[in-house]
Design a protein around this motif. Sequence first.
Motif, short mmCIF file in Angstrom:
data_model
loop_
_atom_site.label_atom_id
_atom_site.label_comp_id
_atom_site.label_asym_id
_atom_site.label_seq_id
_atom_site.Cartn_x
_atom_site.Cartn_y
_atom_site.Cartn_z
N GLU A 7 0.83 -1.20 0.00
CA GLU A 7 0.00 0.00 0.00
C GLU A 7 0.87 1.26 0.00
OE1 GLU A 7 -3.36 0.38 -0.28
OE2 GLU A 7 -3.34 -1.78 -0.67
N LEU A 8 0.40 2.28 -0.70
CA LEU A 8 1.07 3.57 -0.68
C LEU A 8 0.84 4.25 0.67
CD1 LEU A 8 0.11 4.98 -4.20
CD2 LEU A 8 2.31 4.05 -3.51
N GLY A 9 1.80 5.08 1.08
CA GLY A 9 1.65 5.82 2.32
C GLY A 9 0.62 6.93 2.17
N ALA A 10 -0.04 7.30 3.27
CA ALA A 10 -1.05 8.35 3.24
C ALA A 10 -0.43 9.71 2.92
CB ALA A 10 -1.78 8.41 4.58
N ARG A 11 0.85 9.91 3.28
CA ARG A 11 1.55 11.16 2.98
C ARG A 11 2.57 10.97 1.86
NH1 ARG A 11 4.29 12.78 8.13
NH2 ARG A 11 5.20 14.39 6.83
N ALA A 12 3.39 9.93 1.96
CA ALA A 12 4.45 9.71 0.98
C ALA A 12 4.96 8.28 1.08
CB ALA A 12 5.61 10.69 1.19
N THR A 13 5.60 7.83 0.00
CA THR A 13 6.21 6.51 -0.03
C THR A 13 7.61 6.65 -0.62
OG1 THR A 13 4.06 5.48 -0.39
CG2 THR A 13 5.99 4.15 -0.91
N PHE A 14 8.59 6.08 0.08
CA PHE A 14 9.95 5.99 -0.44
C PHE A 14 10.08 4.62 -1.09
CE2 PHE A 14 10.70 9.17 2.89
CZ PHE A 14 11.47 10.09 2.21
N VAL A 15 10.30 4.59 -2.40
CA VAL A 15 10.48 3.34 -3.13
C VAL A 15 11.96 3.20 -3.43
CG1 VAL A 15 9.89 2.01 -5.18
CG2 VAL A 15 8.19 3.54 -4.14
N THR A 59 18.59 3.32 -5.89
CA THR A 59 17.84 4.45 -6.43
C THR A 59 16.57 4.55 -5.61
OG1 THR A 59 18.72 4.30 -8.66
CG2 THR A 59 16.56 5.31 -8.45
N VAL A 60 16.26 5.75 -5.16
CA VAL A 60 15.08 5.97 -4.32
C VAL A 60 14.16 6.95 -5.03
CG1 VAL A 60 14.24 6.81 -2.09
CG2 VAL A 60 16.42 5.58 -2.22
N LEU A 61 12.90 6.55 -5.17
CA LEU A 61 11.85 7.42 -5.70
C LEU A 61 11.00 7.90 -4.54
CD1 LEU A 61 10.58 5.22 -8.69
CD2 LEU A 61 12.40 6.94 -8.72
N VAL A 62 10.61 9.17 -4.55
CA VAL A 62 9.69 9.69 -3.54
C VAL A 62 8.35 9.85 -4.24
CG1 VAL A 62 9.21 11.50 -1.88
CG2 VAL A 62 11.57 10.90 -2.40
N VAL A 63 7.36 9.12 -3.72
CA VAL A 63 6.03 9.07 -4.32
C VAL A 63 5.05 9.73 -3.37
CG1 VAL A 63 4.26 7.51 -5.23
CG2 VAL A 63 6.68 6.89 -5.43
N ASP A 64 4.17 10.58 -3.91
CA ASP A 64 3.17 11.22 -3.04
C ASP A 64 2.01 10.26 -2.78
OD1 ASP A 64 1.60 11.34 -5.34
OD2 ASP A 64 1.84 13.51 -5.60
N ALA A 65 1.00 10.73 -2.08
CA ALA A 65 -0.10 9.88 -1.64
C ALA A 65 -0.93 9.32 -2.79
CB ALA A 65 -1.00 10.65 -0.68
N HIS A 110 9.62 18.34 1.22
CA HIS A 110 9.33 18.92 -0.09
C HIS A 110 8.04 18.33 -0.66
CE1 HIS A 110 10.36 20.91 -3.86
NE2 HIS A 110 10.02 19.81 -4.48
N VAL A 111 7.85 17.04 -0.49
CA VAL A 111 6.66 16.38 -1.02
C VAL A 111 5.42 16.72 -0.21
CG1 VAL A 111 5.57 14.11 -1.37
CG2 VAL A 111 7.91 14.50 -2.11
N THR A 112 5.54 16.71 1.12
CA THR A 112 4.35 16.89 1.95
C THR A 112 3.98 18.36 2.19
OG1 THR A 112 5.70 16.71 3.97
CG2 THR A 112 4.67 14.69 3.13
N HIS A 113 4.97 19.25 2.16
CA HIS A 113 4.70 20.66 2.45
C HIS A 113 4.96 21.57 1.26
CE1 HIS A 113 4.15 19.57 6.57
NE2 HIS A 113 5.40 19.17 6.70
N GLY A 114 5.38 21.02 0.16
CA GLY A 114 5.70 21.83 -1.01
C GLY A 114 7.11 22.37 -0.93
N PRO A 115 7.60 22.93 -2.01
CA PRO A 115 8.97 23.44 -2.02
C PRO A 115 9.11 24.64 -1.08
CG PRO A 115 7.84 24.03 -4.05
CD PRO A 115 6.92 23.15 -3.28
N PRO A 116 10.31 24.87 -0.56
CA PRO A 116 10.52 26.01 0.30
C PRO A 116 10.33 27.31 -0.47
CG PRO A 116 12.59 24.86 -0.13
CD PRO A 116 11.49 24.07 -0.74
N LYS A 117 10.04 28.38 0.25
CA LYS A 117 9.80 29.69 -0.39
C LYS A 117 11.03 30.19 -1.13
CE LYS A 117 5.69 30.06 1.34
NZ LYS A 117 4.74 29.30 0.68
N ILE A 118 12.20 30.03 -0.52
CA ILE A 118 13.44 30.44 -1.17
C ILE A 118 14.25 29.18 -1.41
CG2 ILE A 118 15.56 31.77 -0.92
CD1 ILE A 118 14.03 33.56 1.03
#
Length: 177
Positions: A72-80, A131-137, A160-168
């Motif tokens: 199952e995929l994570g509710a917030r993110a999955t590291f593959v 190799t690690v992929l970061v997958v969103d929900a 970065h995935v759960t809160h979006g990219p930083p402002k700067i």
Amino acid sequence: MAAPLDLAGSGLVTLAPAAGPGLAVRACLVVALLVAASAVWWVARRRAARFRSLPSGLAGAAGLTSADLGHELGARATFVQFSAATCSTCPQVSRALTELAAGEPGVVHVNLASEDHMDLVRRFSVYRTPTVLVVDAVGTVRSRTSGPLTPARAVAALRHVTHGPPKIADSPRSIDV
């Protein structure tokens, strides 16, 4: 074979050919090759262990499902993580991601043997392990990295995935701490 050379009447004789302009050219070529190899090594080291966004053409078509992963995929993110039996850094990366997933609610770590998932290896152009992929929900691959991985960089990629990219951001293509 070259004739022996008398070194300025000293009585010493050498069988080596006289050094001419060909030696200078060869020396310059060796130096140029060393500079080129060093530049390639430096670029490869800069890219290693940094999460990078996927190219726009690959990002849209690069979704993963629970059926693809067998988990199952994570509710917030999955590291593959793609690993290989002969990979020396894969266990360290696996430990770091497992600990991160255990400490973060809704985050899952899935470790796949590359040899058993060649369809995914080809689909995501996995050329080295780990190799690690970061997958969103929803299954969209948001970023990837290859090589050794520190927990701090994994946390930065998760943020970065759960809160979006930083402002700067220093670089829109690299997530780094």
